[in-house]
Design a protein around this motif. Sequence first.
Motif, PDB file in Angstrom:
ATOM      1  N   MET A 189      29.854  29.446  16.213  1.00 49.16           N
ATOM      2  CA  MET A 189      29.261  29.481  15.001  1.00 49.16           C
ATOM      3  C   MET A 189      30.200  29.355  13.684  1.00 49.16           C
ATOM      4  SD  MET A 189      26.014  32.140  16.093  1.00 49.16           S
ATOM      5  CE  MET A 189      24.636  31.255  16.661  1.00 49.16           C
ATOM      6  N   ALA A 190      31.368  29.971  13.967  1.00 47.01           N
ATOM      7  CA  ALA A 190      32.119  30.241  12.735  1.00 47.01           C
ATOM      8  C   ALA A 190      32.638  28.712  12.320  1.00 47.01           C
ATOM      9  CB  ALA A 190      33.390  31.104  13.078  1.00 47.01           C
ATOM     10  N   HIS A 222      27.572  20.480   3.128  1.00 47.24           N
ATOM     11  CA  HIS A 222      26.322  20.970   2.022  1.00 47.24           C
ATOM     12  C   HIS A 222      26.551  21.944   0.890  1.00 47.24           C
ATOM     13  CE1 HIS A 222      23.437  19.071   4.808  1.00 47.24           C
ATOM     14  NE2 HIS A 222      23.969  19.575   5.880  1.00 47.24           N
ATOM     15  N   GLY A 223      27.650  22.647   1.128  1.00 49.77           N
ATOM     16  CA  GLY A 223      28.023  23.568   0.101  1.00 49.77           C
ATOM     17  C   GLY A 223      27.334  24.957   0.744  1.00 49.77           C
ATOM     18  N   ARG A 224      27.781  26.114   0.174  1.00 46.06           N
ATOM     19  CA  ARG A 224      27.331  27.564   0.544  1.00 46.06           C
ATOM     20  C   ARG A 224      25.863  27.893   0.468  1.00 46.06           C
ATOM     21  NH1 ARG A 224      30.463  30.612   4.106  1.00 46.06           N
ATOM     22  NH2 ARG A 224      29.771  32.975   3.910  1.00 46.06           N
ATOM     23  N   GLY A 225      25.127  27.190  -0.421  1.00 43.37           N
ATOM     24  CA  GLY A 225      23.859  27.510  -0.707  1.00 43.37           C
ATOM     25  C   GLY A 225      22.814  26.670  -0.192  1.00 43.37           C
ATOM     26  N   HIS A 226      23.110  25.551   0.588  1.00 50.19           N
ATOM     27  CA  HIS A 226      22.083  24.862   1.192  1.00 50.19           C
ATOM     28  C   HIS A 226      21.523  25.552   2.046  1.00 50.19           C
ATOM     29  CE1 HIS A 226      20.727  21.491   3.235  1.00 50.19           C
ATOM     30  NE2 HIS A 226      20.672  20.878   2.328  1.00 50.19           N
ATOM     31  N   HIS A 227      20.070  25.363   2.245  1.00 48.67           N
ATOM     32  CA  HIS A 227      19.334  25.897   3.379  1.00 48.67           C
ATOM     33  C   HIS A 227      20.093  25.671   4.816  1.00 48.67           C
ATOM     34  CE1 HIS A 227      17.354  22.195   4.985  1.00 48.67           C
ATOM     35  NE2 HIS A 227      17.607  21.781   4.031  1.00 48.67           N
ATOM     36  N   ALA A 228      20.467  24.524   5.226  1.00 45.79           N
ATOM     37  CA  ALA A 228      21.074  24.611   6.486  1.00 45.79           C
ATOM     38  C   ALA A 228      22.420  25.415   6.697  1.00 45.79           C
ATOM     39  CB  ALA A 228      21.593  23.078   6.871  1.00 45.79           C
ATOM     40  N   THR A 229      23.241  25.597   5.694  1.00 45.36           N
ATOM     41  CA  THR A 229      24.325  26.409   5.799  1.00 45.36           C
ATOM     42  C   THR A 229      23.867  27.823   5.832  1.00 45.36           C
ATOM     43  OG1 THR A 229      25.481  24.928   4.326  1.00 45.36           O
ATOM     44  CG2 THR A 229      26.514  27.131   4.530  1.00 45.36           C
ATOM     45  N   LEU A 230      22.699  28.135   4.923  1.00 44.13           N
ATOM     46  CA  LEU A 230      22.268  29.643   5.089  1.00 44.13           C
ATOM     47  C   LEU A 230      21.845  29.830   6.442  1.00 44.13           C
ATOM     48  CD1 LEU A 230      20.477  29.700   1.617  1.00 44.13           C
ATOM     49  CD2 LEU A 230      22.595  30.933   2.371  1.00 44.13           C
ATOM     50  N   GLY A 231      21.083  28.860   7.199  1.00 44.64           N
ATOM     51  CA  GLY A 231      20.600  29.120   8.407  1.00 44.64           C
ATOM     52  C   GLY A 231      21.526  29.510   9.577  1.00 44.64           C
ATOM     53  N   ILE A 232      22.813  28.721   9.454  1.00 40.14           N
ATOM     54  CA  ILE A 232      23.684  28.952  10.462  1.00 40.14           C
ATOM     55  C   ILE A 232      24.449  30.531  10.166  1.00 40.14           C
ATOM     56  CG2 ILE A 232      25.530  27.558   9.407  1.00 40.14           C
ATOM     57  CD1 ILE A 232      25.247  28.152  13.260  1.00 40.14           C
ATOM     58  N   LEU A 233      24.565  30.561   8.901  1.00 39.19           N
ATOM     59  CA  LEU A 233      24.942  31.983   8.332  1.00 39.19           C
ATOM     60  C   LEU A 233      24.338  32.966   8.740  1.00 39.19           C
ATOM     61  CD1 LEU A 233      26.333  32.565   4.848  1.00 39.19           C
ATOM     62  CD2 LEU A 233      24.914  34.299   5.531  1.00 39.19           C
ATOM     63  N   ASP A 289      22.139  33.198  11.490  1.00 39.21           N
ATOM     64  CA  ASP A 289      22.125  33.123  12.917  1.00 39.21           C
ATOM     65  C   ASP A 289      23.635  33.681  13.522  1.00 39.21           C
ATOM     66  OD1 ASP A 289      19.724  32.246  13.385  1.00 39.21           O
ATOM     67  OD2 ASP A 289      20.430  29.941  13.308  1.00 39.21           O
ATOM     68  N   TYR A 290      24.736  33.410  12.725  1.00 36.54           N
ATOM     69  CA  TYR A 290      25.898  33.769  13.104  1.00 36.54           C
ATOM     70  C   TYR A 290      25.872  35.302  12.851  1.00 36.54           C
ATOM     71  CZ  TYR A 290      30.869  34.046  12.862  1.00 36.54           C
ATOM     72  OH  TYR A 290      32.377  34.481  12.735  1.00 36.54           O
ATOM     73  N   GLY A 291      25.145  36.018  11.695  1.00 34.53           N
ATOM     74  CA  GLY A 291      24.940  37.159  11.316  1.00 34.53           C
ATOM     75  C   GLY A 291      24.394  37.809  12.562  1.00 34.53           C
ATOM     76  N   ASN A 292      23.237  37.465  13.017  1.00 36.91           N
ATOM     77  CA  ASN A 292      22.542  37.815  14.159  1.00 36.91           C
ATOM     78  C   ASN A 292      23.422  38.034  15.270  1.00 36.91           C
ATOM     79  OD1 ASN A 292      20.025  38.153  12.886  1.00 36.91           O
ATOM     80  ND2 ASN A 292      19.441  36.268  13.299  1.00 36.91           N
ATOM     81  N   HIS A 293      24.180  37.022  15.608  1.00 34.25           N
ATOM     82  CA  HIS A 293      25.186  37.200  16.640  1.00 34.25           C
ATOM     83  C   HIS A 293      26.309  38.381  16.669  1.00 34.25           C
ATOM     84  CE1 HIS A 293      28.891  35.873  19.110  1.00 34.25           C
ATOM     85  NE2 HIS A 293      27.784  35.464  19.800  1.00 34.25           N
ATOM     86  N   ALA A 294      26.751  38.391  15.467  1.00 33.85           N
ATOM     87  CA  ALA A 294      27.559  39.426  15.252  1.00 33.85           C
ATOM     88  C   ALA A 294      27.248  40.838  15.527  1.00 33.85           C
ATOM     89  CB  ALA A 294      28.362  39.132  13.617  1.00 33.85           C
TER      90      ALA A 294
END
Length: 1019
Positions: free
Chosen positions: A815-816, A826-837, A839-844
């Motif tokens: 995930m990282a 995409h950049g940090r603010g794109h919805h695809a980037t926010l989505g993996i961000l 999901d990564y937080g849920n895993h952490a």
Amino acid sequence: MSERNSHQQQSRAHREEHREERFAVVFAGYQRPWATWIAHRLESRGHRAALQRWDPPREVPLERAIGDLLLAPGRILLVLSDWFFALGPRPEEEWSEVLRGVVAENADRFAAVNLTNRALLPATAVLEPVDLWGIGAQEAERRLLARLGLPAGRPARELPPGPGSRYPNDPPAVWGEVPRRNSRFTGRDDLLNDIQDLLTDAEPGAAVCALLGMSGIGKTQIAAEYAHRFGADYDVIWWVNSDLRGTQREHFGELAPALGLPVGSEPGERIRAVRDALRRGEPYGRWLVVFDGWDDLEGAGELLPEGPGHILITSRNRAWSTAGATPLDIPGFQRHESTGYLMRRAPQVTSAQADEVAAELGDIPLALVQAAAWLGESGMEAAEYLRMVRGGELPGPAGLDGTTGYGGHDGVPRSSLTSWSILINRLRNDQPHAVELLSLCTAFAPGRIPIGLVHTLPAAELPEHLAWLAGDLPTWTRSLDVLVSYSVFTGRDTRATIPGEPGPGQESVHMHRLVHDIVTRLTAPEERRLYRKVVRRMLAAADPGNPQDTTLWPRYAELLPHLEPSGALGSRQERVQETVLNCLRFCHASGEFRTGIALAEKVRARWSELFAPGHRRMLDLTAQQGNILRSYGSFRTAYELDRAMLEQLQAPGPDSSGSFAATTLLAATSCLAADQRYLGQYEEALRAQRQVLDTALRLFGPDDHITLNARHNLGVALRLLGRYAEGYDSDLETLRRREALLRARHPATLVSGISCARDLRLMGRYQDALARQELCARLHVQVLGPQHPQTLRARHNLVLCERRAGVPQDIGAVMAGLLEHMEQVHGRGHHATLGILVDYGNHAREHGDLGHARDLIAEGEAGFRKLLGPAHPLTIGMLTNMGLVLQTAGERAEALTMFESAYAGLAATLGPDHPSVLGCALNAATGRNFTGRLDSALALSRDNLTRARRALGADHPLTLSCEVALAADLRAQREDEEAGKVEQDALQRLTRTLGAQHPHTLSARQRVRPYWDFEPYLG
């Protein structure tokens, strides 16, 4: 039964289980990887398998050819595919007659596997073919053994790696710079098989084959075809252009990051790391490295790798035979290959004429390629072509070789600029055709100029004084040679941009920006206008017409820079306008969103001066611009554009009826429905999408691309509403039709593959989802590249499938890495980037890293709030993720506030039975329990379980989590008897559904309170 009889039966069963059987695996040429894999798996089970490539000549009766197979000992396993029934070719009636006759009479000797999802001949039912299409290796082996009646429990022997040891559906893990497969590749089957035998039979560390021959003999094409045809045998395939030492070392060193080796960017360091990794076979032992065009052997010992893999070299230098490589001389075409190729490319050429041309050119492939291209494109008679060749009026193969000169640089003194002017003026007097060609280049952008596109134009579309560009190939070549020799062009390239043969139409030159500027200023304004008009026509004629085809993307990338300099953006010609739109479609399909947004704005500025707002071109432009904006994340801007377009179309007017109006209205409605989905208006989007699909079915039928897109979008709308089973049925139908009509590796087909895997995961069928998504993700990497937006989406879905399936690996590291790639693309603010961000937080959080989880989820929540607004369902659902972090940290009251807000907000937006609402209710019941509100927790859990069973079914993992939670709330109220029954039922269902060792099952057995985390998904 006596003990003795029981022992005898067990002995017979043991002998039956371990008896050796013999098989002849019969296949058509392109299915060799499948045949070798099947033989490999049979041999691993202790059986004997012989491969038999089967391609009987047309003149041999099929009945006799099939009968000859019966001479082989043992059973006959037919590897069926589209290729198999194209052998000969033979009519279906002949196949059906033989299948009903010879095969049916010997049904005990024949068996079959099926590698296609298309319907086979009805008579193949006698073979009872088992379907191996679209499944994983383990399931394929299980089905194979079951079809052959072989015991699946018999342990497989460990065989050494080699041909067949890799599953053919698994693409190589690393695929680097291999030329695209030539769809017109002709013959060479025996030669390719010889290369495979030579490499696989070599001693470990000595598998080096050098393909030797003169220029133009086809060495590179053979090496590329080998890489594609036998790619399933390798984990790594890496192509190294070796004509220049510096380029060779750089390309070879680029394998280091592809292998994941922890090295810097210094070439020497990378090369050492790569050689060491290949020698050790880590991380991959089955590798193929192709060195293309390696003629200078100096320093070969420092670069040539050793190890368990294979090396293929193409070269003109015969000294490779003394440098440790096994030489293999590459002959010209066989005469029947030469004549067949010529006649396919140039239909006007007769068999006798093709034979004469092939003899004149010595059956040299590159010469034949050039001849076939010339004859086919010009329509010239073969006799005239031969007269010109024999008279020296046409260039031979050497005329296609690239030549490099030296260009100017920025900041040169004025005297140098003056010398350029003198040179060009001198050429204007001595070589007027060269100057005309040079002036034509000024209507392109500087840099790489695809000047050969002029050959796509008929002479009638050129001004009279430029007609020679299309018809006078000797003058064309002489003009190019003059310009290269004077270094006006700093490079000349004849490599094909899209799959096919090199030839005049593929020729490009490189023109320095400074030279481009000087020549532009030395060209009269009226001439510049004329040349720009010609280039616009060239670009339109060169438009392949299919921006969705990934094999054509290099051509669109080639056209794109030249639209504005040529004046194409403001052209009134419909062909040119369509090319501009196709370039926008390419930007969307290939993920070049920023480029597409900038181009669309420029086009809108020009077209607004030419067309009224309701003109069909403005409507087409709006549709493409909206697609790009939506994919980029500018949802509100796309919505406003599409809504205005739909209102324009719905207004009565002279153009509001007819097929075009209906089609455009359909497209506009579909675009607005997509915007509504992204903006959280799910019910409205579903109604609009059903209307679009119904209309498309009525107007175009089920197989039209408009209908397929509409069905795909319907699946998305159903999925967002939590109607996963309905969505899966829709997506599966789309996938099957796209596979049949397009191809398995078409981007649209791959998107449908992601959708089906996502549906399966949301339906709780985690293993099925993982099996499908693993292959889908690998195909994305191979077809589109590892960082294409669609590939990133596939990789994201894969990691979610792995997480839900309980795969024991470090998903956090994956995930990282994926988050880093998302941000790069995409950049940090794109919805695809926010989505993996998120999901990564849920895993952490799940793994105890609360600080990191809090930061990631807070950033994701803020990003979605900014992007979508506070009332969007996705923004509301994000609250439950933060609640889980707070609850894990012991902040239970604050967590309950988050849970209740998410539950109430989503229930009001999506309705009480939506799966996301059920998940939020699960967390809210937990929060109430943990804060002492036991009665309300129990009431909510009872109601939630009832709704989950109705919405998702009794065995869905979320339903079972609700059941486990209800048991916990019953125990908290000391209703132990009911709690025990509920818990026992949940455990039995979890074990049956997910397995006894799945994390959910283990947690429930240990009475760990279940939770549900929110996956942000926009469609």
